[in-house]
Design a protein around this motif. Structure first.
Motif, PDB file in Angstrom:
ATOM      1  N   THR A 241       1.093  -1.065   0.104  1.00 59.68           N
ATOM      2  CA  THR A 241       0.111   0.046  -0.125  1.00 59.68           C
ATOM      3  C   THR A 241       1.072   1.617  -0.332  1.00 59.68           C
ATOM      4  O   THR A 241       2.441   1.580   0.057  1.00 59.68           O
ATOM      5  N   ALA A 242       0.253   2.090  -0.347  1.00 59.60           N
ATOM      6  CA  ALA A 242       0.881   3.327  -0.303  1.00 59.60           C
ATOM      7  C   ALA A 242       1.578   3.708   1.076  1.00 59.60           C
ATOM      8  O   ALA A 242       2.795   4.722   1.181  1.00 59.60           O
ATOM      9  N   GLU A 243       0.671   3.239   2.142  1.00 66.36           N
ATOM     10  CA  GLU A 243       1.296   3.859   3.434  1.00 66.36           C
ATOM     11  C   GLU A 243       2.010   2.888   4.322  1.00 66.36           C
ATOM     12  O   GLU A 243       2.901   3.037   4.523  1.00 66.36           O
ATOM     13  N   HIS A 244       2.034   1.854   3.279  1.00 73.43           N
ATOM     14  CA  HIS A 244       3.432   0.936   3.824  1.00 73.43           C
ATOM     15  C   HIS A 244       4.115   0.230   2.611  1.00 73.43           C
ATOM     16  O   HIS A 244       3.436  -1.177   2.304  1.00 73.43           O
ATOM     17  N   PRO A 245       4.818   0.911   1.920  1.00 70.01           N
ATOM     18  CA  PRO A 245       5.312   0.231   0.649  1.00 70.01           C
ATOM     19  C   PRO A 245       6.340  -1.271   0.624  1.00 70.01           C
ATOM     20  O   PRO A 245       6.298  -1.762   0.453  1.00 70.01           O
ATOM     21  N   ASP A 246       6.933  -0.688   1.511  1.00 69.72           N
ATOM     22  CA  ASP A 246       7.721  -1.865   1.758  1.00 69.72           C
ATOM     23  C   ASP A 246       7.433  -2.900   3.233  1.00 69.72           C
ATOM     24  O   ASP A 246       8.462  -3.219   3.473  1.00 69.72           O
ATOM     25  N   TYR A 247       6.490  -2.807   3.397  1.00 67.66           N
ATOM     26  CA  TYR A 247       5.764  -3.644   4.641  1.00 67.66           C
ATOM     27  C   TYR A 247       6.389  -5.683   3.406  1.00 67.66           C
ATOM     28  O   TYR A 247       5.478  -5.902   2.798  1.00 67.66           O
ATOM     29  N   ARG A 248       6.226  -6.449   4.703  1.00 70.74           N
ATOM     30  CA  ARG A 248       6.937  -7.475   4.237  1.00 70.74           C
ATOM     31  C   ARG A 248       6.517  -7.991   5.927  1.00 70.74           C
ATOM     32  O   ARG A 248       8.061  -8.519   6.570  1.00 70.74           O
ATOM     33  N   GLY A 249       5.734  -8.671   5.871  1.00 65.20           N
ATOM     34  CA  GLY A 249       5.205  -9.653   7.349  1.00 65.20           C
ATOM     35  C   GLY A 249       5.698 -11.290   7.873  1.00 65.20           C
ATOM     36  O   GLY A 249       5.043 -11.908   6.525  1.00 65.20           O
ATOM     37  N   TYR A 250       5.708 -11.743   8.474  1.00 64.95           N
ATOM     38  CA  TYR A 250       5.477 -13.674   8.111  1.00 64.95           C
ATOM     39  C   TYR A 250       4.520 -13.764   9.080  1.00 64.95           C
ATOM     40  O   TYR A 250       4.866 -14.161  10.861  1.00 64.95           O
ATOM     41  N   ALA A 251       3.413 -14.422   9.282  1.00 57.58           N
ATOM     42  CA  ALA A 251       2.354 -14.796   9.552  1.00 57.58           C
ATOM     43  C   ALA A 251       1.873 -15.825  10.107  1.00 57.58           C
ATOM     44  O   ALA A 251       2.648 -16.722   9.304  1.00 57.58           O
ATOM     45  N   GLY A 252       1.552 -16.385  11.159  1.00 60.67           N
ATOM     46  CA  GLY A 252       1.501 -17.518  12.110  1.00 60.67           C
ATOM     47  C   GLY A 252       1.118 -17.725  13.382  1.00 60.67           C
ATOM     48  O   GLY A 252       0.917 -16.674  14.143  1.00 60.67           O
TER      49      GLY A 252
END
Length: 444
Positions: A241-252
């Motif tokens: 998103t424009a707010e978080h262009p570099d967001y990369r998370g690992y969910a579990g």
């Protein structure tokens, strides 16, 4: 008595399962427990009363509170695992009512796999039978720390203390051989309500707790919180998103232990190390997260992480291996044989595997080992040696019930074949066969 939300937040949670042979009265016990602890809604009780009247019964059949499937009502047996949630002012409960028929023993494995206590019912007229021993063996295999022996239908043996004492002595001796650390025997009549929630007026020779009193007071360790931290990665989240262009998370969901921002971690099986830069819980940043919470972890370095990987503390990383020795309970109708090609699911990772050897099968009567049975059939408990196509970071089941367990799957149709627990159990391995060669792409 009404339990408030504030009171519930201050009480502990106990997960427990029921088990026993067909017609021992498990569903009636659960129904009585819910009914007498005032945990049944009025409309639920009315529906049970109507169903009981339609069947010509004078009073409500409390077993119908858990036997919800039509086939269960028609046959009068429990088929599926029925989960019930209830609470008292002292504790919250998640109850798994498991089937007693030998055909559905596999469902007992499912229901007890996360339990901290198992209630094993015995009909006072029949005593300890083969299915009783099987359920005790499964409880030991799954390392359930507490077992309650509920000797039911005491009203049908005139509430005789000698009958109860003989059954309790035989079962306790068997459970001790299995290595079960804590057994509490309670004489009950689920139908009449004796010693379920209220003490029995007809068994004044018994001075111990009722079933509910024991459930409310048994120590709950929640040992997963003290295990080595483990997070099987389920999703990689990149909203872009424009707010978080570099967001990369690992969910579990955190399988064991806890994670903190700033902690050094390792991603397995690659072995790459990095630092936790952030933890998101329910869309909000937190500094720490722990067992059973579903979170998204953000890492300082841009490294390759995908579904099936395992995030662990760098100082507590398990050794990845392609050779797994385990105790298993076979749950499928088709046998498990030496050379069987399977899929092994561990956490969120699934890999190809081969059953290289079946060193032994447990004989339930005397706990002896039948060496090299060549195959395991439905409900058998035995030892297996498995070779996987890729290294897996497995823990010992004794250290972590979540990351020390796995299932074997039929690659042809997706059927669950076997539930496995990594490492030693009460079954001692014996010398193995020579490895058999494969030339079809499954020889790892």
């Amino acid at each position: 008595m009404t339990t408030t939300t504030t009171e519930l937040s201050e009480t502990t949670l106990l997960r427990f399962a029921t088990a026993g042979s067909v017609d021992d009265g498990k569903s009636t016990l659960v129904g009585r427990l819910l009914h007498d602890s005032k945990s049944v809604l009025a409309d639920q009780l009315e529906a049970v009363e109507r169903a009981s009247a339609n069947r010509g019964q004078d009073g409500p059949d409390l077993a119908l509170l858990t036997d919800g499937l039509r086939a269960e009502r028609e046959q009068g047996i429990t088929i599926d695992v029925a989960y019930r949630y209830f609470a008292t002012p002292r504790r919250r409960f998640i109850l798994a009512d498991t089937p007693g028929h030998v055909q559905y023993t596999r469902n007992m494995v499912t229901g007890a796999s996360t339990a901290e206590l198992t209630v094993i019912l015995v009909d006072a007229r029949n005593g300890v039978v083969e299915q009783t021993r099987r359920h005790a063996a499964i409880a030991a295999l799954l390392r359930v720390p507490h077992v309650v022996l509920a000797v039911n239908k005491m009203d049908l043996v005139d509430y005789r203390e000698a009958v109860f004492a003989a059954i309790a002595e035989e079962f306790t001796a068997y459970a001790t051989e299995l290595g079960i650390p804590d057994v509490t025997a309670i004489p009950i009549s689920a139908l009449a309500g004796d010693n379920v929630v209220e003490p029995s007026a007809t068994m004044d020779w018994y001075g111990g707790p009722t079933v509910l009193e024991h459930l409310e007071t048994v120590p709950v360790s929640h040992d997963l919180a003290h295990c080595h931290a483990r997070l099987p990665v389920q999703y990689v989240i990149r909203p872009q998103t424009a707010e978080h262009p570099d967001y990369r998370g690992y969910a579990g969901q955190i399988a064991a232990g806890s994670f903190r921002v700033g902690e050094r971690v390792m991603v397995l099986p690659s072995g790459r190390t990095t630092t936790i830069s952030g933890i998101d819980l329910l869309g909000k940043p937190v500094d720490v997260a722990w067992t059973t919470q579903s979170v998204t972890i953000l890492l300082t370095d841009d490294i390759d992480v995908s579904r099936g990987d395992l995030i662990v503390p760098s100082k507590d990383a398990p050794q990845a291996t392609q050779d797994i020795e385990a105790t298993v309970c076979h749950v499928a109708d088709q046998p498990l044989t030496v050379g069987h090609r399977v899929l092994l699911k561990h956490g969120t990772r699934t890999v190809k595997a081969i059953v290289k050897d079946i060193p032994s099968r447990l004989t339930l009567d005397d706990l002896s080992l039948h060496p090299h049975p060549e195959q395991l059939v439905a409900n058998d408990i035995g030892r297996v040696k498995i070779r996987t196509a890729e290294p897996l970071p497995v823990d010992s089941y004794a250290d972590s019930r979540r990351t020390g367990s796995f299932i074997l799957i039929d690659p042809a149709d997706g059927t669950t074949l076997t539930a496995g627990m990594v490492g030693d159990s009460f079954a001692t391995p014996v010398p193995t066969h020579d490895d058999q060669a494969d030339d079809d792409g499954w020889d790892f």
